[in-house]
Write a protein that holds these residues in place. Structure first.
Motif, PDB file in Angstrom:
ATOM      1  N   LEU A  67      50.265 -54.060  -7.355  1.00 38.32           N
ATOM      2  CA  LEU A  67      50.463 -54.768  -8.630  1.00 38.32           C
ATOM      3  C   LEU A  67      51.723 -55.615  -8.575  1.00 38.32           C
ATOM      4  N   ARG A  68      52.811 -55.029  -8.077  1.00 48.60           N
ATOM      5  CA  ARG A  68      54.074 -55.765  -8.016  1.00 48.60           C
ATOM      6  C   ARG A  68      53.956 -56.964  -7.082  1.00 48.60           C
ATOM      7  N   TYR A  69      53.226 -56.808  -5.987  1.00 45.10           N
ATOM      8  CA  TYR A  69      53.053 -57.916  -5.046  1.00 45.10           C
ATOM      9  C   TYR A  69      52.311 -59.072  -5.710  1.00 45.10           C
ATOM     10  N   ARG A  70      51.228 -58.742  -6.426  1.00 45.35           N
ATOM     11  CA  ARG A  70      50.444 -59.788  -7.078  1.00 45.35           C
ATOM     12  C   ARG A  70      51.255 -60.520  -8.141  1.00 45.35           C
ATOM     13  N   ILE A  71      52.054 -59.775  -8.926  1.00 41.21           N
ATOM     14  CA  ILE A  71      52.878 -60.405  -9.956  1.00 41.21           C
ATOM     15  C   ILE A  71      53.913 -61.331  -9.318  1.00 41.21           C
ATOM     16  N   ALA A  72      54.494 -60.873  -8.232  1.00 42.18           N
ATOM     17  CA  ALA A  72      55.480 -61.715  -7.541  1.00 42.18           C
ATOM     18  C   ALA A  72      54.816 -62.969  -6.989  1.00 42.18           C
TER      19      ALA A  72
END
Length: 469
Positions: A437-442
């Motif tokens: 999730l954090r990767y996609r948001i970044a």
């Protein structure tokens, strides 16, 4: 009302009662002559059946004939035994068994004479009933009183029903039993019908037609009275629809309504593109509401109409759903309704703006009939609904940039923002690991050139996501 016993009293006919002495109060609606052994398909309720008994050959033949009369709810049978040596005994017994009054016609009396006398009696009764209805309408033009008179003349309960299924008036409680339905005259977006709980013959049908016409006249009178009453609020409604009007002008126009200054009002706006039926649509929606209501059209086209409704009485919890279901029954093109408030005169302009934004939000829906309350949509949606389409598209494209070209990232950002920017909640909702999730948001932030953990940026992106494409 022409009854079976009336026929026995007609001078010159000399009819003799052979069966059904306890059934003489039955109403006769018309006369029908037949010599068919089984006339079932040609019979109607209330008919006086006239027969020379040419169908009778032997005992037992009467059963089929009389049973057909009973099933059709015929008023009586008038039979001549000139060709059968008198009235057959099995015919008398069959009439008693099936409860059909039997009148014996003298052998020297022609059916033409009987038909003429009965038709004249029915016509005289019809004319009398119509005259009595006209007199009643002149004395008391209210719909309930008119229907009560009509029910007495027709011998059946009557209802006036709108196209949405609303019972406008009735001569008896309960839902209409639609055995006869007649249109009520007048050019209205919400037509009315007269419903009679009876199968009407020619004479009663003429009386019912007269009643339907009188109901139409009564409606026209009520419309005129309503228009006169609504004129006192017309200046207020015009000012409410005009963004350039001042608070002082609104306050002055509000005073003319006679309502106390602290009276809370709801504002309803009906928009009917291409037609001028908004005021009638609102009138139908609010017909049974107990509060004081003012309704008026705005502009030369009349496509917009406003209603001001006192809000110090109960308002249905599911008003939006009920209003939508009601208006869907009208086949009159697109109907959009928005609701704002409640508010007192000091906040009336805001309630009007809320109703307008709600209508604009309704217009963006695909349904033919859409009803939106300002209370059911977020403030951001109300504000966006008031923006021009071109501006909305420009803002969406500017804020979201290339993100719509990456569906997985777009969905991830939407869920992330709907979860108040919580990576753990968003990851759980998407069924992915929190690091994913954090990767996609970044990655989405890189595409947009923004920091999606910044609150103000989150607000901008969320608003852009809520704009319809």
């Amino acid at each position: 009302m022409t009854l079976v016993k009336t026929l026995l009293e007609l001078p010159g006919l000399r009819l003799r009662l052979r069966a059904g002495g306890d059934l003489l109060e039955r109403e006769v609606s018309r006369i029908y002559v037949t010599e068919l052994p089984d006339p079932s398909r040609y019979l109607s309720a209330g008919e006086l059946v006239l027969s020379g008994l040419l169908w009778w050959r032997e005992p037992g033949d009467a059963e089929t004939f009389v049973a057909a009369l009973a099933r059709a709810r015929c008023a009586a049978l008038a039979a001549s035994g000139a060709d059968t040596g008198g009235i057959p005994d099995d015919l008398v017994l069959a009439c008693r068994r099936h409860r059909i009054p039997l009148l014996e016609v003298p052998a020297d009396l022609s059916f033409a004479v009987i038909t003429e006398r009965v038709v004249l009696a029915l016509a005289a009764e019809t004319d009398g009933a119509r005259k009595r209805l006209l007199s009643a309408a002149a004395d008391d033009a209210s719909l309930p009183a008119l229907l009560a008179y009509g029910a007495t003349e027709l011998g059946a309960d009557c209802w006036v029903v709108s196209a949405t299924g609303r019972v406008v008036a009735a001569s008896a409680p309960g839902r209409p039993r639609e055995r006869t339905v007649l249109p009520v005259g007048g050019r209205h977006a919400v037509p009315w019908s007269l419903v009679v709980d009876a199968d009407l013959g020619p004479g009663p049908a003429e009386v019912a037609d007269e009643l339907a016409s009188l109901v139409g006249l009564a409606r026209a009178r009520e419309d005129e009275v309503r228009r006169t009453r609504m004129r006192i609020a017309a200046p207020l409604i015009r000012l409410l629809a005009d963004p350039a009007s001042s608070a002082a002008e609104l306050a002055t126009a509000f005073t003319a309504t006679g309502l106390p200054a602290d009276t809370p009002l709801r504002v309803l706006l009906a928009r009917t593109p291409g037609t001028r039926i908004g005021a009638e649509v609102l009138g139908e929606l609010l017909a049974d509401h107990p509060a004081t209501t003012f309704i008026g059209e705005v502009g030369e086209t009349g496509a917009d109409a406003y209603a001001l409704v006192r809000a110090d009485t109960a308002w249905p919890d599911d008003w939006v759903g009920t209003a939508t279901a009601t208006l869907t029954k009208l086949g009159t093109g697109r109907i959009l309704v928005g609701a704002g408030g409640p508010a007192t005169v000091s906040g009336l302009r805001g309630a009007g703006e809320e109703a307008r934004h709600a209508v604009q939000a309704a217009a963006r829906r695909s349904e033919r009939v859409a009803v939106v309350s300002g209370e059911e949509i977020g403030m951001h949606r109300l504000l966006l609904a008031g923006a021009p389409d071109e501006l909305r598209r420009t803002l969406r494209e500017r804020v979201l940039g290339p993100l719509p070209e990456h569906p997985e990232l777009l969905r991830t950002v939407r869920v992330y923002l709907e979860c108040s920017g919580s990576p753990a909640k968003a990851a759980k909702a998407l069924h992915v690991h929190v690091n994913t999730l954090r990767y996609r948001i970044a990655r989405a932030g890189e595409l947009l050139g923004v920091d999606l953990t910044d609150f103000r940026t989150q607000v901008d992106v969320y608003l852009a996501l809520t704009i319809d494409t």
